[in-house]
Every structure is written in structure tokens, then in C-alpha cells.
Design a protein around this motif. Sequence first.
Motif, PDB file in Angstrom:
ATOM      1  N   HIS A   1       0.863  -1.307   0.269  1.00 57.46           N
ATOM      2  CA  HIS A   1       0.294   0.250   0.153  1.00 57.46           C
ATOM      3  C   HIS A   1       0.881   0.945   0.022  1.00 57.46           C
ATOM      4  CE1 HIS A   1      -3.598   2.643   0.777  1.00 57.46           C
ATOM      5  NE2 HIS A   1      -2.339   2.913   1.804  1.00 57.46           N
ATOM      6  N   ASN A   2       1.946   1.189   1.038  1.00 52.34           N
ATOM      7  CA  ASN A   2       2.644   2.379   1.336  1.00 52.34           C
ATOM      8  C   ASN A   2       3.257   3.022  -0.029  1.00 52.34           C
ATOM      9  OD1 ASN A   2       1.575   3.450   4.042  1.00 52.34           O
ATOM     10  ND2 ASN A   2       3.534   1.816   4.278  1.00 52.34           N
ATOM     11  N   ASN A   3       3.957   1.919  -1.092  1.00 50.54           N
ATOM     12  CA  ASN A   3       4.648   1.750  -2.543  1.00 50.54           C
ATOM     13  C   ASN A   3       3.716   2.957  -3.066  1.00 50.54           C
ATOM     14  OD1 ASN A   3       7.156   0.061  -1.986  1.00 50.54           O
ATOM     15  ND2 ASN A   3       5.347  -0.588  -0.844  1.00 50.54           N
ATOM     16  N   LYS A   4       2.451   2.930  -3.646  1.00 52.79           N
ATOM     17  CA  LYS A   4       1.802   3.940  -4.267  1.00 52.79           C
ATOM     18  C   LYS A   4       1.490   3.402  -5.620  1.00 52.79           C
ATOM     19  CE  LYS A   4       0.900   8.470  -1.177  1.00 52.79           C
ATOM     20  NZ  LYS A   4       1.496   7.254   0.008  1.00 52.79           N
ATOM     21  N   ILE A   5       1.826   1.837  -6.140  1.00 53.19           N
ATOM     22  CA  ILE A   5       1.628   1.443  -6.643  1.00 53.19           C
ATOM     23  C   ILE A   5       0.392  -0.238  -7.095  1.00 53.19           C
ATOM     24  CG2 ILE A   5       4.854   1.321  -7.049  1.00 53.19           C
ATOM     25  CD1 ILE A   5       3.769  -1.618  -6.234  1.00 53.19           C
TER      26      ILE A   5
ATOM     27  N   SER B   1      -3.474  -4.949 -14.902  1.00 56.03           N
ATOM     28  CA  SER B   1      -2.610  -4.709 -15.342  1.00 56.03           C
ATOM     29  C   SER B   1      -1.550  -4.222 -14.674  1.00 56.03           C
ATOM     30  CB  SER B   1      -3.787  -3.141 -15.645  1.00 56.03           C
ATOM     31  OG  SER B   1      -3.446  -2.176 -14.429  1.00 56.03           O
ATOM     32  N   LYS B   2      -0.634  -4.981 -14.132  1.00 57.30           N
ATOM     33  CA  LYS B   2       0.348  -4.540 -13.899  1.00 57.30           C
ATOM     34  C   LYS B   2       0.802  -5.704 -12.698  1.00 57.30           C
ATOM     35  CE  LYS B   2       4.181  -1.185 -11.964  1.00 57.30           C
ATOM     36  NZ  LYS B   2       4.598  -0.196 -11.351  1.00 57.30           N
ATOM     37  N   PRO B   3       0.876  -7.169 -13.053  1.00 61.18           N
ATOM     38  CA  PRO B   3       0.692  -8.533 -12.528  1.00 61.18           C
ATOM     39  C   PRO B   3       1.894  -8.652 -11.715  1.00 61.18           C
ATOM     40  CG  PRO B   3       0.562  -9.011 -14.785  1.00 61.18           C
ATOM     41  CD  PRO B   3       0.617  -7.172 -14.954  1.00 61.18           C
ATOM     42  N   ILE B   4       3.019  -7.932 -12.389  1.00 52.10           N
ATOM     43  CA  ILE B   4       3.963  -8.559 -11.313  1.00 52.10           C
ATOM     44  C   ILE B   4       4.823  -6.978 -10.891  1.00 52.10           C
ATOM     45  CG2 ILE B   4       6.419  -9.189 -11.712  1.00 52.10           C
ATOM     46  CD1 ILE B   4       5.355 -10.637 -13.958  1.00 52.10           C
ATOM     47  N   VAL B   5       5.241  -7.113  -9.412  1.00 52.24           N
ATOM     48  CA  VAL B   5       5.784  -5.581  -8.755  1.00 52.24           C
ATOM     49  C   VAL B   5       6.751  -5.711  -8.028  1.00 52.24           C
ATOM     50  CG1 VAL B   5       3.336  -4.155  -8.919  1.00 52.24           C
ATOM     51  CG2 VAL B   5       4.153  -5.830  -7.523  1.00 52.24           C
ATOM     52  N   THR B   6       7.320  -5.103  -7.499  1.00 49.77           N
ATOM     53  CA  THR B   6       7.940  -5.111  -6.348  1.00 49.77           C
ATOM     54  C   THR B   6       8.515  -3.960  -5.672  1.00 49.77           C
ATOM     55  OG1 THR B   6       9.966  -6.063  -7.715  1.00 49.77           O
ATOM     56  CG2 THR B   6      10.982  -4.981  -5.680  1.00 49.77           C
ATOM     57  N   GLY B   7       8.190  -3.934  -4.280  1.00 48.87           N
ATOM     58  CA  GLY B   7       7.473  -2.879  -3.114  1.00 48.87           C
ATOM     59  C   GLY B   7       8.337  -2.768  -1.758  1.00 48.87           C
ATOM     60  N   PHE B   8       7.823  -2.255  -0.899  1.00 52.50           N
ATOM     61  CA  PHE B   8       9.310  -2.143   0.131  1.00 52.50           C
ATOM     62  C   PHE B   8       8.198  -1.811   1.110  1.00 52.50           C
ATOM     63  CE2 PHE B   8      11.690  -1.155  -3.282  1.00 52.50           C
ATOM     64  CZ  PHE B   8      12.554  -2.341  -3.395  1.00 52.50           C
TER      65      PHE B   8
END
Length: 484
Positions: free
Chosen positions: A172-176, A181-188
Motif C-alpha cells: 500500500h505505501n508504495n502507491k503502486i 494491468s500490472k501483475p508483477i511488482v516489487t515494493g517495500f
Amino acid sequence: MANFLKKKKSPETDAVSEQEAPEAKKKKRGKKEKGVIEKVADAKNVKEVEREYLTFDNLLKKVQQHMSSKYAVELYDSEQRAAMKKLIEQYMKDNNYYVPNMTLGDVSERLYVEMAEYSFLTAYLRRTDIEEININAWDDVQIIPARGKPFKSPEHFKSATHAIDVVKRLLHNNKITFDASKPIVTGFLGHNIRITATHTVVVGESTGVSASIRIVNPAKITSSQFIDNNTCTEEMYNFLVDCFIHGISQVYAGETGSGKTTFMADIMSHFPDYKRLITIEEKVREFNLIRRDGEGNVLNNVVHLVTRETDDPSKDVTMQRLLTACLTMHPNALCVAEMKSNEAWEAQEAARTGHTVLTTTHASSTHGIYSRLATLCLQKYAEVPYDIIISLVAEAFPLGIYMKQLEDGSRRLMEIAECVLTGHGEYTTRSLYRFDIVSEEKNADGSIEINGRFVKANPPTDAFMKRLRDNGVSARRLSVYGGN
């Protein structure tokens, strides 16, 4: 309690004042308060109003509906944890809701974790002995501890939808965006947790979601712990520190979880305060090498940099761009947290032009390090002959270190090797120290215990020893490393 937690008063409520009739006050005092179990008298005894026992999942649905309809979304902020738990407990008291074999406090804590945090993952994320959480599917979660063997979590998500909701909360805090539409993500999450997630459209509806949650343990491991845990010997550790401080670039290799980044970070902690060290990491900062005195004054000269992705690739801050910039920032040493693309070219260029460079890569042996780096360099300059690339990376990184997590969960520095060029585009790795496995024993519980010993295989070459001596290592110290 914050204003947004207060329910609005109705005009009728505002009209009641301290001047209301004594009879009205008496009636109000006589009214049963919510949240108190009422004693009901009959001809024979006094009994409690019957409690309503619910399963945790049923209670969760009721509490979620109640909280979302009555209170603002800000209630879910971590700063409002105590307020939210108090409201949950009050709601349960008012309705005489109970969960079998759980206290009111235990239920409110678990409800809060489920609603505002990360379900059963929260407990693992808070632990300092957990290194990684791998979500294989909504009903299959593997936990990798810092020590010991991986194990399956006894708990899992309630459904594929539940798993996706929790992963979205983690991001959530990554605002991604994390959807079809964007099925592969990297966040923190915070400063020490990296999340790589794949959506249902990639893994399938029966799986729901897949994710790897990498936790950087904030607890610093000291040199004595590496030695006491038999990760390496004291002589091996001191050799790598001396080489780093005195200008010998090094590459650490091993699979994920082998401990190479943690070990390398501790080696860097010995860098002299008056020299400038710059670290470069991808997307999230794991290193924390800045030291302060008791009054908060910085003692050493360390700059931590991280890459940054944007919606416009031309504006991305890449490893390659940071490395190029660093060379103009007067560093005495550089650390590239991991080389896995064409930034390897800039790294070997830096190492061959007077900068000490520490880095990691994925390779299965010390010998394999150099062909791996050559392959990465070719991603930038494919037209350069392979034998020339090999010669460049061998010159740039005289030391290769291979680390491994063994089957019993222990981590070992398996080999320290000197890379020696033997001809045009040809090289050999000269083993200086290594760990030899002697036996494997299977215990009654099915676990494996691996026994082995560290061996001092060969002294460094004369050219390597001369380079250390020229760079300031004492003759007495060199005699320790040079003898068999």
C-alpha cells in the motif's frame, strides 16, 4: 482519542443539559449500560445473559462491517492501534460476542492484526530470526529462518482473495498498482523488507497470488558471531578485512540465502573512518554503515545510494548511472550490492582504475564468478571479444569468495580463491582457504548434520602478497597469510 473516532452527536443529544429534570437523571442512571453482562433474577437463582459464541471468521465479518460503517479509515493507521483495539473490545462487550478458548484481549489483538495489518504474516514480520517468507499459493506459505531449515507455516490465508488483499496491504505505501494491468511488482515495507509479488493472472486462480518477502534483519552480526557459528575461521575473516582495507577488490558469490550480503556488510564495517565509502543498492537500502557517537555526530565517511524507477525509463536512476556518478565523488571504496546486468562493466572499470570494489553476484563456485561477470559485461559491449572481457574482470577482482547454506541450515564460507590469469583470456582460481565436508549424518528426527573442516589450501601468489605489502599490510601480518 482522535476527533475522527468520535461519533457525531444528534441535535436531541445536544439539547440535554445539566438542567434536565431530576426524574430524567434517575431514569438514565437506572438504564442498563451496554457492555455489562446483565444479572437476571428468577424464582430460583440469578443467572447471566447467555453469551453468543462465534467462530473467529464470523466475528471478523461482523467487526469489519461495524468498524467500516461507524469510523473513518484513519482508524487503521498504526498510531491508532490502541484506540482501534479498545473500540473492537467495546463492540464485543456491547453484543456479548465471544470466541471459544480466547480472551477478549487475544481476540481484539488478532482482529486488529487481520483488519489493519497483515493477517498471520504480521507475527513473522516482527520476528528477528526470520529471513524470508515465500507465498507459493494462498494455502501454501514457506518460512525461511536465519538459522535452521525452512518450514511450512501452520497457518495460511482463508482464500485466494484474502491473500491478494493482504499482499495489496503490504504494498500500500508504495502507491503502486497491483492488478491484472500490472501483475508483477516489487515494493517495500519500511526500510528493511522487499516484496516481489505476482498476480492471479500470472499464477492462476487456484493459486491466487505468489510473493517473496525478503526481510533484512536489523540485528547486526559481529565478526565473533561469524567465527563462533563456524561460518569461517578468524584467519579467513582477518584476511578478507585486510584485503578490503588495503585495496583488493572482491566478489562474493552464492545463492539467495547464503549470507553473502550480510557477511560483506560486516567486512565493510571495518573501513577506516577517514576514508570515503559509497554503497549502491537496488531500490531499497539494506546497508547501515553510518556510525555516530553518543551525541549523534557522524564518525565515518559513508554515503548510501539506491536506484529509483519511474514511469519514464529515461528518468530512471539505475545502477549504471549511479556507478558513473560515484567515480566523480572521490570514493576510496565502492560497494555494488549485487551485479546482475550491464552495471558489471562500470564496476570492473572502477576496480581497474584504483578504486576498491566489493560486490556480489550469483554463481555456483569461485571459478564460475568470472565467467558470470564476463557474461554481464557483454550485455553492454557485445562486440568486445570474450577473452578480453575475461582478462578485464580477472584483473579487476583478484579475490573470489563463494558462500553456501548447507543442507543442515548452516552457512559456510566454502572457498576464498585468488584469480590468476594464465594466458590470453584464460585464468585459474587458486584456492587459498576452503571448507571440506567430511560427513553427513541423519538424525532420528530426520534432520541432517554436516561435519567438515576449514583447510588452508595455498598461500597467495607472490604478486598478490607484494600488492598487499605495497598497500601497507605489515610483514608480520603477511607471514600469517603466506604460510601453510
